[in-house]
Design an enzyme around this catalytic site. Sequence first.
Site, PDB file in Angstrom:
ATOM      1  N   GLY A  44       8.113   3.608  -9.362  1.00 58.16           N
ATOM      2  CA  GLY A  44       8.306   3.861 -10.784  1.00 58.16           C
ATOM      3  C   GLY A  44       7.025   4.163 -11.523  1.00 58.16           C
ATOM      4  O   GLY A  44       6.965   5.107 -12.336  1.00 58.16           O
ATOM      5  N   ARG A 336      10.024  -5.224  13.481  1.00 56.26           N
ATOM      6  CA  ARG A 336      10.471  -6.467  12.855  1.00 56.26           C
ATOM      7  C   ARG A 336      11.835  -6.936  13.342  1.00 56.26           C
ATOM      8  O   ARG A 336      12.060  -8.135  13.507  1.00 56.26           O
ATOM      9  CB  ARG A 336      10.506  -6.284  11.332  1.00 56.26           C
ATOM     10  N   GLU A 431      12.446   1.866  -2.523  1.00 53.05           N
ATOM     11  CA  GLU A 431      13.412   1.018  -1.830  1.00 53.05           C
ATOM     12  C   GLU A 431      14.808   1.150  -2.417  1.00 53.05           C
ATOM     13  O   GLU A 431      15.793   0.824  -1.751  1.00 53.05           O
ATOM     14  CB  GLU A 431      12.960  -0.451  -1.875  1.00 53.05           C
TER      15      GLU A 431
END
Length: 643
Positions: A44, A336, A431
């Site tokens: 943003g 991960r 995201e």
Amino acid sequence: MLNSKAPAGPLAEKWSKHKFNLKLVNPANKRKYTIIVVGTGLAGASAAASLAELGYNVKSFCYQDSPRRAHSIAAQGGINAAKNYQNDGDSVFRLFYDTVKGGDYRSREANVYRLAEVSVNIIDQCVAQGVPFAREYGGLLDNRSFGGAQVSRTFYARGQTGQQLLLGAYSALNRQISKGKVKAYNRHEMLDLVTIDGHARGIVTRNMVTGAIETHAGHAVLLCTGGYGNVFYLSTNAMGCNVTAAWRAHKRGAFFANPCYTQIHPTCIPVTGDHQSKLTLMSESLRNDGRVWVPKTVELAQKLRKGELKISDIKEEDRDYYLERKYPSFGNLVPRDVASRNAKEVVDEGRGVGASGIAVFLDFKDAINRMGEDTVRAKYGNLFDMYYQITDENPYKQPMRIYPAVHYTMGGVWVDYNLMTTVPGLYALGECNFSDHGANRLGASALMQGLADGYFVIPYTVGDYLAGLGFDPVDEKHPNFEKTRKEVEDRVHRLLSLKGSKTVDDIHKKLGHIMWEYCGMARTEEGLTKAKGMIQELRREFWEDVTVLGENEELNQSLEKAGRVADFLELGELMVDDALHRRESCGGHFRIESQTEEGEAKRDDENFRYVAAWEYRGDNQPEVLHKEELEFENVKLTQRSYK
């Protein structure tokens, strides 16, 4: 309807040719457009600053008291870029390949290659802003390695990389605020999207200090509002992180893609009890030099937990460095999802450590012996200090205790190659969208995507849309603005009318437990079916027996939480539906019914090689599934292996 708009032609030429073919807005005309940017994190802040620098009028919204408090500051370990400073074989194509493979072949090739391509520019941009990246002795930028790669491509600023990058974007944003090109609305939460003739034309917000419900008009709306990990209640996200802006846009026509793709981070401080409201991440960069292990036998682990043995009493031959044993090529630097599942596996076997037995060790003894404590302190000092402050244990003297926790969400609002959603004029960046990471995000790629979208993608693509509009300002007197504002007010009043016996946190904790238990690291058809019914019952309980304190015309955190949890309850059910329909394992989505003989995720490329994008059809109505078929022309679909 799901046209990705990915350009044709050779992979390495797609973005360059696409940029040339996009329509442009000349500098004099840019002043005639207003763009709304919701969120002031890396995506943003960089987008707002870049668009204002180009000449657009920008309205920037955040629910924090300052844009620099966006959750991007919490990112620790680094940001990827294919600079190949280490001369260790890295390239744009290798970063592209690692990212597609890391996402278990569930991402769009064109988007991922563009991300790798512009990554090299991000570092130059941030250095020019004064971001204090770590440097080698000779003054050149340093790199370290991260999970899912065999090269060192991660740029970092100790364990504060996110904060330093955000300060760079925030300074650029502040410059535009002072010039009057950006108007900042702090402590304003977006509660709905305003559409006119199917196009995004504004938002409805609540002033979180006064309670005023306001409308704001613009020619385009950019959602940069992060992920939805707090649907699990306990996560590494800040407590304020929520899905409300994205979810309300979803209910106005924006498809929601792959919601079941959530990432469990393997390197978090373990849960200690019901008193916790969030969990703390220990950067994945620690796996660069730390070694993960548990005792080889259940008996040794039990003695350790009971205090009958000290950690130092466990001999080297009695330690199972299970990641190094199972994945010799990557060792502790497996992605991960792989590291998380293996930690769960050894804990389920009874070999976990710590008082709860729900943890594994991350040990720096060998690194300290090899490099010296001063070198380790220079690389990771603030992370070690944070661990000490939280646990009262000295990681220089004994291993850290870590365990997986919810961290990142790969799913999000569906976007095309231009980052536009299924609502024309509505974009999603960072995201908040689904686009680049497939079913599992590689470490240090979130910062890369957020800044790529904000600095180097949206400034080109939003112009293509605006060039097709007229120059007339959006009319805030249009009846749709008042209609949407009235709907928001009615919802707020409905929430404030709830005077039951349960707190909002009670419901949120129950939801989190259901999601973690049945839609967490491992999922089954039976468990997901059970979870769906439990969430539906919990939604009924929320609307019948929750209590929301206070009034609207004040700072009211009870009201804020209630709205967010109501949205999480709806999202949670969609996540379960998405996980139920995807009868395969891929990346962070692990269906126990679909695994290899070695216990790894087993994809079903014949039946599930697509993006699942869900369309909202009304309250309490099943959502409709749309599919974007994924084509892989530049990488070969293989069973992922990190051995």
